[in-house]
Design an enzyme around this catalytic site. Structure first.
Site, PDB file in Angstrom:
ATOM      1  N   ARG A  59      26.576  56.141  27.332  1.00  0.00           N
ATOM      2  CA  ARG A  59      27.401  55.705  28.460  1.00  0.00           C
ATOM      3  C   ARG A  59      26.661  54.737  29.370  1.00  0.00           C
ATOM      4  O   ARG A  59      27.279  53.955  30.110  1.00  0.00           O
ATOM      5  CB  ARG A  59      27.875  56.926  29.262  1.00  0.00           C
ATOM      6  CG  ARG A  59      29.060  56.589  30.164  1.00  0.00           C
ATOM      7  CD  ARG A  59      29.638  57.808  30.842  1.00  0.00           C
ATOM      8  NE  ARG A  59      28.680  58.416  31.714  1.00  0.00           N
ATOM      9  CZ  ARG A  59      28.392  59.716  31.748  1.00  0.00           C
ATOM     10  NH1 ARG A  59      29.006  60.566  30.954  1.00  0.00           N
ATOM     11  NH2 ARG A  59      27.479  60.166  32.573  1.00  0.00           N
ATOM     12  N   TYR A 112      42.757  36.450  43.640  1.00  0.00           N
ATOM     13  CA  TYR A 112      43.486  36.884  42.438  1.00  0.00           C
ATOM     14  C   TYR A 112      44.438  38.026  42.835  1.00  0.00           C
ATOM     15  O   TYR A 112      43.983  39.060  43.354  1.00  0.00           O
ATOM     16  CB  TYR A 112      42.431  37.351  41.424  1.00  0.00           C
ATOM     17  CG  TYR A 112      42.952  37.917  40.129  1.00  0.00           C
ATOM     18  CD1 TYR A 112      43.692  37.139  39.252  1.00  0.00           C
ATOM     19  CD2 TYR A 112      42.667  39.232  39.770  1.00  0.00           C
ATOM     20  CE1 TYR A 112      44.141  37.666  38.051  1.00  0.00           C
ATOM     21  CE2 TYR A 112      43.104  39.766  38.572  1.00  0.00           C
ATOM     22  CZ  TYR A 112      43.857  38.976  37.718  1.00  0.00           C
ATOM     23  OH  TYR A 112      44.293  39.507  36.539  1.00  0.00           O
ATOM     24  N   ASP A 184      34.343  35.965  43.361  1.00  0.00           N
ATOM     25  CA  ASP A 184      34.933  35.884  42.027  1.00  0.00           C
ATOM     26  C   ASP A 184      34.625  34.475  41.513  1.00  0.00           C
ATOM     27  O   ASP A 184      35.200  33.490  41.973  1.00  0.00           O
ATOM     28  CB  ASP A 184      36.439  36.137  42.109  1.00  0.00           C
ATOM     29  CG  ASP A 184      37.103  36.171  40.730  1.00  0.00           C
ATOM     30  OD1 ASP A 184      36.589  35.507  39.804  1.00  0.00           O
ATOM     31  OD2 ASP A 184      38.135  36.851  40.596  1.00  0.00           O
ATOM     32  N   LYS A 209      37.894  35.522  30.229  1.00  0.00           N
ATOM     33  CA  LYS A 209      38.339  34.136  30.254  1.00  0.00           C
ATOM     34  C   LYS A 209      37.410  33.261  29.409  1.00  0.00           C
ATOM     35  O   LYS A 209      37.479  33.292  28.213  1.00  0.00           O
ATOM     36  CB  LYS A 209      38.455  33.658  31.710  1.00  0.00           C
ATOM     37  CG  LYS A 209      39.273  34.620  32.608  1.00  0.00           C
ATOM     38  CD  LYS A 209      40.737  34.724  32.202  1.00  0.00           C
ATOM     39  CE  LYS A 209      41.491  35.921  32.769  1.00  0.00           C
ATOM     40  NZ  LYS A 209      41.454  36.100  34.212  1.00  0.00           N
TER      41      LYS A 209
HETATM   42  C1  LIG Z   1      42.004  37.172  35.038  1.00  0.00           C
HETATM   43  C2  LIG Z   1      41.261  37.180  36.295  1.00  0.00           C
HETATM   44  C3  LIG Z   1      40.644  38.342  36.756  1.00  0.00           C
HETATM   45  C4  LIG Z   1      40.816  39.671  36.066  1.00  0.00           C
HETATM   46  O1  LIG Z   1      40.225  39.683  34.815  1.00  0.00           O
HETATM   47  P1  LIG Z   1      40.636  40.727  33.675  1.00  0.00           P
HETATM   48  O2  LIG Z   1      39.519  40.609  32.716  1.00  0.00           O
HETATM   49  O3  LIG Z   1      41.959  40.283  33.148  1.00  0.00           O
HETATM   50  O4  LIG Z   1      40.717  42.079  34.326  1.00  0.00           O
HETATM   51  C5  LIG Z   1      39.891  38.266  37.913  1.00  0.00           C
HETATM   52  N1  LIG Z   1      39.762  37.114  38.589  1.00  0.00           N
HETATM   53  C6  LIG Z   1      40.354  35.978  38.192  1.00  0.00           C
HETATM   54  C7  LIG Z   1      40.149  34.742  38.987  1.00  0.00           C
HETATM   55  C8  LIG Z   1      41.127  35.971  37.037  1.00  0.00           C
HETATM   56  O5  LIG Z   1      41.748  34.855  36.676  1.00  0.00           O
END
Ligand SMILES: *Cc1c(COP(=O)(O)O)cnc(C)c1O
Length: 395
Positions: A59, A112, A184, A209
């Site tokens: 874990r 987001y 972010d 992404k």
């Molecule tokens: C898609 C996204 C997230 C979340 O990511 P996941 O892997 O889908 O949980 C967070 N921040 C931004 C800017 C995003 O585009």
């Protein structure tokens, strides 16, 4: 060559090729395989007693996951990194690790959208106050900081609307008041925006992404600027019991190797498509900081090393039925709630309906476009036919 020198002295293309590799761990093969395992065995009581938490049980991570964590930390110049099962869980873990009941946080209005939901539910229940602030506030953030503000949360460019934030100015003001800065950094990735060098404390990414890059795994990461920050957040991460599968970590490592070359092509394609879109009569504005003359271009040029392939388009007034006619007929741009893969995507957005402000008014429709690795001429033809359907629609 040591990993450290690979991470700091060389060009991005070279760094992503070499970081996180370990011939011993991979038995001489180029890639570290997905190491599957839950139980770590010990022969002696003494070994059991001395086992450090993070290598004593599955874990706490696998060699595959640790290789990806190490690679991402080095690329961004952080002390260390921790993987999470998704980008959203990276955000929520970083936030939860940074607040206690009675605290206050400053949240960027262009965040987001699922993070708004987290603030309205979990943070509210924890009695953490949340104030949304305009993304372009810059050094003015100082006036919004309260005595109990412990976190300033940033995202640049903003989700759906692509405002570029003055991250160095925000970090300076937040640190002067003793608050932590979370960012972010999914759009810029470790390669295009040096978040930690600009002062960000926790750089958060949805690796789903561009790092995974092929739309086939969900993954997140928190990269900490200092060892103290890492240990603080990692203790919380461990207490929550978050794990990431070795297969997904493997896909993250695989994607990382081509990140620099993919991003360059995404930018080149996106610039062509964005430039063309800007000239179309159905388009009021293109929100792509890399485009000369677009909002945020000067700050983007000052702070970023490049652009990814995601941007916004504000349409001139059009009925919902006309926008539907455009999107329903697209051949190459399919609709989907993600981005950063090799394929182009489009999605309608209405940030004006829940935001305090921003470049897309409440009665306007925006399109969020991800330009993939197809040939830009084919993408432009697909969008051109779509805009014709929009104009031709009677409603
Ligand atoms: C898609 C996204 C997230 C979340 O990511 P996941 O892997 O889908 O949980 C967070 N921040 C931004 C800017 C995003 O585009």
């Amino acid at each position: 060559m040591s990993e450290a020198s690979a991470a700091t002295l060389l060009h991005p293309e070279t760094r992503v090729t070499h970081v996180g590799r370990d011939a011993k761990l991979s038995n001489g093969l180029v890639n570290i395989p997905p190491y599957r395992g839950s139980t770590v065995l010990f022969d002696k009581v003494e070994q059991l007693k001395n086992s450090s938490g993070h290598r004593a049980y599955g874990r706490w991570g696998t060699p595959t996951g640790r290789a990806l964590e190490s690679a991402l930390a080095q690329l961004e110049g952080g002390a260390n990194a921790m993987l999470t099962p998704s980008g959203l869980s990276a955000i929520t873990t970083a936030l939860l690790a940074s607040v206690k009941p009675g605290d206050h946080i400053l949240m960027v209005d262009s965040v987001y959208p699922p993070v708004r939901n987290f603030c309205a539910t979990v943070l509210k229940k924890m009695n953490v106050g949340v104030t949304y602030y305009p993304p372009l506030v810059g050094a003015g953030i100082a006036e919004l900081i309260q005595p109990n503000t412990t976190v300033v949360y940033t995202e640049s460019p903003g989700s759906g609307t692509f405002e570029v934030q003055d991250i160095p100015a925000i970090c300076a003001a937040a640190h002067a008041a003793g608050a932590r800065v979370l960012m972010d950094n999914t759009w810029g990735t470790a390669l295009l925006f040096p978040a930690l060098q600009h002062g960000v404390d926790l750089s958060i990414h949805s690796l789903t992404k561009y790092v995974v890059g092929h739309s086939d795994a969900l993954l997140g990461v928190i990269v900490a600027r200092t060892r103290e920050l890492y240990l603080d957040v990692r203790a919380f991460h461990g207490a929550l019991g978050l794990t990431v599968s070795p297969d997904d970590a493997f896909l993250g490592l695989r994607g990382l190797r081509t990140l620099a070359v993919r991003l360059r092509q995404h930018q080149e394609n996106a610039l062509q498509v964005a430039q063309w879109l800007r000239e179309q009569p159905q388009v009021r504005e293109v929100l792509y900081p890399a485009l000369p003359g677009a909002p945020g271009h000067a700050l983007w040029k000052r702070d970023f090393h490049g652009a990814s392939g995601l941007f916004g388009v504000v349409l001139r007034p059009a009925s919902e039925a006309a926008v539907t006619a455009m999107l329903d007929g697209m051949q190459l741009f399919k609709m989907g709630f993600s981005w950063g893969g090799f394929e182009s995507l489009v999605i309608p957005v209405k940030p004006g309906s829940y935001r305090l402000g921003g470049p897309i008014a409440a009665d306007e429709v925006g399109l969020r476009i991800h330009v993939g690795l197809e040939h830009p001429e084919d993408l432009i033809a697909d969008l051109g036919a779509g805009l014709q359907r929009l104009s031709a629609h009677p409603g």
